[in-house]
Design a protein around this motif. Sequence first.
Motif, PDB file in Angstrom:
ATOM      1  N   LYS A 192      91.583  67.297 -14.850  1.00 22.63           N
ATOM      2  CA  LYS A 192      91.440  68.267 -13.759  1.00 22.63           C
ATOM      3  C   LYS A 192      89.976  68.698 -13.620  1.00 22.63           C
ATOM      4  O   LYS A 192      89.313  68.983 -14.622  1.00 22.63           O
ATOM      5  CB  LYS A 192      92.336  69.478 -14.031  1.00 22.63           C
ATOM      6  CG  LYS A 192      92.452  70.421 -12.837  1.00 22.63           C
ATOM      7  CD  LYS A 192      91.484  71.547 -12.910  1.00 22.63           C
ATOM      8  CE  LYS A 192      91.280  72.260 -11.595  1.00 22.63           C
ATOM      9  NZ  LYS A 192      90.410  73.447 -11.729  1.00 22.63           N
ATOM     10  N   ILE A 193      89.492  68.709 -12.379  1.00 19.64           N
ATOM     11  CA  ILE A 193      88.146  69.235 -12.118  1.00 19.64           C
ATOM     12  C   ILE A 193      88.230  70.355 -11.075  1.00 19.64           C
ATOM     13  O   ILE A 193      89.150  70.382 -10.260  1.00 19.64           O
ATOM     14  CB  ILE A 193      87.158  68.136 -11.637  1.00 19.64           C
ATOM     15  CG1 ILE A 193      87.701  67.376 -10.415  1.00 19.64           C
ATOM     16  CG2 ILE A 193      86.811  67.202 -12.776  1.00 19.64           C
ATOM     17  CD1 ILE A 193      86.717  66.390  -9.808  1.00 19.64           C
ATOM     18  N   GLY A 194      87.231  71.246 -11.130  1.00 21.26           N
ATOM     19  CA  GLY A 194      87.302  72.427 -10.250  1.00 21.26           C
ATOM     20  C   GLY A 194      86.079  72.624  -9.383  1.00 21.26           C
ATOM     21  O   GLY A 194      85.194  71.753  -9.306  1.00 21.26           O
ATOM     22  N   GLY A 246      88.796  73.086  -5.717  1.00 16.57           N
ATOM     23  CA  GLY A 246      87.751  73.166  -4.680  1.00 16.57           C
ATOM     24  C   GLY A 246      87.672  74.559  -4.104  1.00 16.57           C
ATOM     25  O   GLY A 246      87.171  74.763  -3.003  1.00 16.57           O
ATOM     26  N   MET A 272      91.555  87.161  -3.890  1.00 14.24           N
ATOM     27  CA  MET A 272      92.209  86.524  -5.030  1.00 14.24           C
ATOM     28  C   MET A 272      92.960  87.593  -5.823  1.00 14.24           C
ATOM     29  O   MET A 272      92.418  88.675  -6.072  1.00 14.24           O
ATOM     30  CB  MET A 272      91.193  85.862  -5.973  1.00 14.24           C
ATOM     31  CG  MET A 272      90.261  84.841  -5.360  1.00 14.24           C
ATOM     32  SD  MET A 272      91.034  83.318  -4.778  1.00 14.24           S
ATOM     33  CE  MET A 272      91.504  82.544  -6.306  1.00 14.24           C
ATOM     34  N   GLY A 303      94.097  85.324 -10.174  1.00 12.34           N
ATOM     35  CA  GLY A 303      93.606  83.940 -10.123  1.00 12.34           C
ATOM     36  C   GLY A 303      94.187  83.119  -8.982  1.00 12.34           C
ATOM     37  O   GLY A 303      93.979  81.910  -8.926  1.00 12.34           O
ATOM     38  N   ARG A 342      94.814  82.665  -4.692  1.00 15.20           N
ATOM     39  CA  ARG A 342      94.291  83.056  -3.388  1.00 15.20           C
ATOM     40  C   ARG A 342      95.422  83.528  -2.484  1.00 15.20           C
ATOM     41  O   ARG A 342      96.409  82.806  -2.294  1.00 15.20           O
ATOM     42  CB  ARG A 342      93.613  81.830  -2.750  1.00 15.20           C
ATOM     43  CG  ARG A 342      92.845  82.111  -1.450  1.00 15.20           C
ATOM     44  CD  ARG A 342      92.242  80.789  -0.920  1.00 15.20           C
ATOM     45  NE  ARG A 342      91.416  80.129  -1.916  1.00 15.20           N
ATOM     46  CZ  ARG A 342      90.093  80.286  -2.037  1.00 15.20           C
ATOM     47  NH1 ARG A 342      89.446  81.027  -1.183  1.00 15.20           N
ATOM     48  NH2 ARG A 342      89.429  79.668  -2.995  1.00 15.20           N
ATOM     49  N   VAL A 381      92.280  75.778   3.679  1.00 16.84           N
ATOM     50  CA  VAL A 381      92.427  75.085   2.383  1.00 16.84           C
ATOM     51  C   VAL A 381      93.009  73.683   2.553  1.00 16.84           C
ATOM     52  O   VAL A 381      92.634  72.757   1.822  1.00 16.84           O
ATOM     53  CB  VAL A 381      93.219  75.910   1.324  1.00 16.84           C
ATOM     54  CG1 VAL A 381      92.479  77.177   0.969  1.00 16.84           C
ATOM     55  CG2 VAL A 381      94.646  76.204   1.736  1.00 16.84           C
ATOM     56  N   VAL A 400     101.530  80.436  -0.660  1.00 16.70           N
ATOM     57  CA  VAL A 400     101.222  79.966  -2.018  1.00 16.70           C
ATOM     58  C   VAL A 400     102.513  79.419  -2.610  1.00 16.70           C
ATOM     59  O   VAL A 400     103.551  80.073  -2.569  1.00 16.70           O
ATOM     60  CB  VAL A 400     100.634  81.096  -2.895  1.00 16.70           C
ATOM     61  CG1 VAL A 400     100.588  80.684  -4.366  1.00 16.70           C
ATOM     62  CG2 VAL A 400      99.224  81.436  -2.425  1.00 16.70           C
ATOM     63  N   ASN A 446      97.649  76.463  -7.161  1.00 10.85           N
ATOM     64  CA  ASN A 446      96.518  76.410  -8.096  1.00 10.85           C
ATOM     65  C   ASN A 446      96.406  75.012  -8.732  1.00 10.85           C
ATOM     66  O   ASN A 446      97.386  74.457  -9.220  1.00 10.85           O
ATOM     67  CB  ASN A 446      96.761  77.489  -9.162  1.00 10.85           C
ATOM     68  CG  ASN A 446      95.678  77.530 -10.187  1.00 10.85           C
ATOM     69  OD1 ASN A 446      95.621  76.690 -11.069  1.00 10.85           O
ATOM     70  ND2 ASN A 446      94.808  78.506 -10.075  1.00 10.85           N
ATOM     71  N   ALA A 447      95.193  74.454  -8.707  1.00 13.63           N
ATOM     72  CA  ALA A 447      95.003  73.072  -9.181  1.00 13.63           C
ATOM     73  C   ALA A 447      95.226  72.938 -10.690  1.00 13.63           C
ATOM     74  O   ALA A 447      95.677  71.888 -11.162  1.00 13.63           O
ATOM     75  CB  ALA A 447      93.608  72.583  -8.805  1.00 13.63           C
TER      76      ALA A 447
HETATM   77  C1  LIG Z   1      96.932  79.397  -4.922  1.00 16.51           C
HETATM   78  C2  LIG Z   1      95.501  79.150  -5.277  1.00 16.51           C
HETATM   79  O1  LIG Z   1      94.819  80.045  -5.761  1.00 16.51           O
HETATM   80  N1  LIG Z   1      95.028  77.931  -5.074  1.00 16.51           N
HETATM   81  C3  LIG Z   1      93.678  77.555  -5.373  1.00 16.51           C
HETATM   82  C4  LIG Z   1      93.602  76.044  -5.206  1.00 16.51           C
HETATM   83  C5  LIG Z   1      92.233  75.469  -5.460  1.00 16.51           C
HETATM   84  C6  LIG Z   1      91.838  75.563  -6.916  1.00 16.51           C
HETATM   85  O2  LIG Z   1      92.630  75.751  -7.817  1.00 16.51           O
HETATM   86  O3  LIG Z   1      90.476  75.335  -7.082  1.00 16.51           O
HETATM   87  P1  LIG Z   1      89.627  75.435  -8.408  1.00 16.51           P
HETATM   88  O4  LIG Z   1      90.288  74.564  -9.440  1.00 16.51           O
HETATM   89  O5  LIG Z   1      88.314  74.907  -7.984  1.00 16.51           O
HETATM   90  O6  LIG Z   1      89.576  76.881  -8.830  1.00 16.51           O
HETATM   91  C7  LIG Z   1      92.679  78.254  -4.427  1.00 16.51           C
HETATM   92  O7  LIG Z   1      92.899  78.226  -3.204  1.00 16.51           O
HETATM   93  O8  LIG Z   1      91.633  78.728  -4.907  1.00 16.51           O
END
Ligand SMILES: CC(=O)N[C@@H](CCC(=O)OP(=O)(O)O)C(=O)O
Length: 264
Positions: free
Chosen positions: A9-11, A41, A58, A61, A63, A73, A122, A162-163
């Motif tokens: 997993k990358i963020g 992302g 947020m 953690g 969104r 998104v 979500v 969430n990723a």
């Molecule tokens: C529901 C929720 O919070 N979804 C995350 C999905 C993207 C994510 O997880 O991005 P990173 O791994 O870069 O933090 C969001 O929209 O920020």
Amino acid sequence: MKEKLYIIKIGGALIDDEELLNEFLEQFSDIKEKKILVHGGGKLATILADKLGVEQKMVNGRRITDKDTLDIVAMVYAGGINKNIVAKLQQKKCKAIGFSGADANLIKAKKREHAEIDFGFVGDIEKKSVNRKLISKLIKLKLVPVFSAITHDKKGNLFNTNADTIASVIAQALSSKYDVELLYCFDKSGVLEDVENPESVIKNISEEEFSFLKEEGKLHKGILPKLENALGAVKNKVNKVFLIKETELKNHIENHHAGTEICL
Ligand SMILES: CC(=O)N[C@@H](CCC(=O)OP(=O)(O)O)C(=O)O
Ligand SMILES: Nc1ncnc2c1ncn2[C@@H]1O[C@H](COP(=O)(O)OP(=O)(O)O)[C@@H](O)[C@H]1O
């Protein structure tokens, strides 16, 4: 013996840095074993939302995803980022194939229910939400699935998930068939005793240690949901789970240890 499968997993921070992303994807492409990439992302989604004047919030953690935010998104995660990563992987001779959870019904989600907060679009997922058989078939064809943080409910709605959770749940779903190693790659060398000190990497974290660090106030922001998802994976039979620095992927795979290992 089960075949090895890396789920990586990358963020946000990495995806936003072209040079770092290229270096990471080079190391990812060089992995000989079977592999899956999951990307977030969040950082880029927030930048675009700010440009469009759509306020972002947020909570825990996650969104809060109203309709305008969902449009953003879906565009950013399942569109721009996913397709860019796939194109870069093709350049590196990695046979990547990009997906949202809606594609081929790969990941089905349920709207997040919460007594006090309406998270909007979500989606929460669990092991049985993942189309394990189809992912296994794709891997057998020597394709490399690349998942974005978008899921669906099979009723025509897309969801934002969430990723870190997507990576954990895919790892759980595939662990009955593969010897899965789940790697959360991020901008620190692991979980740090002192977030300002890169040398203070904690080598192993169990649930007990996690609660202790939380109580001590040593974990903030993004690391909390990441660790919850990592612990969820080890509790659900994922063989190995590590949090490592993005630039350490090759070193971790060749030398079997870098970063923080999550234990039962
Ligand atoms: C529901 C929720 O919070 N979804 C995350 C999905 C993207 C994510 O997880 O991005 P990173 O791994 O870069 O933090 C969001 O929209 O920020
Ligand atoms: N004790 C800690 N050890 C490591 N990172 C921490 C710690 N406490 C807070 N963090 C923060 O958590 C961040 C990682 O979470 P996040 O930004 O959500 O990552 P990603 O977007 O890659 O999923 C780190 O960049 C760091 O700022």
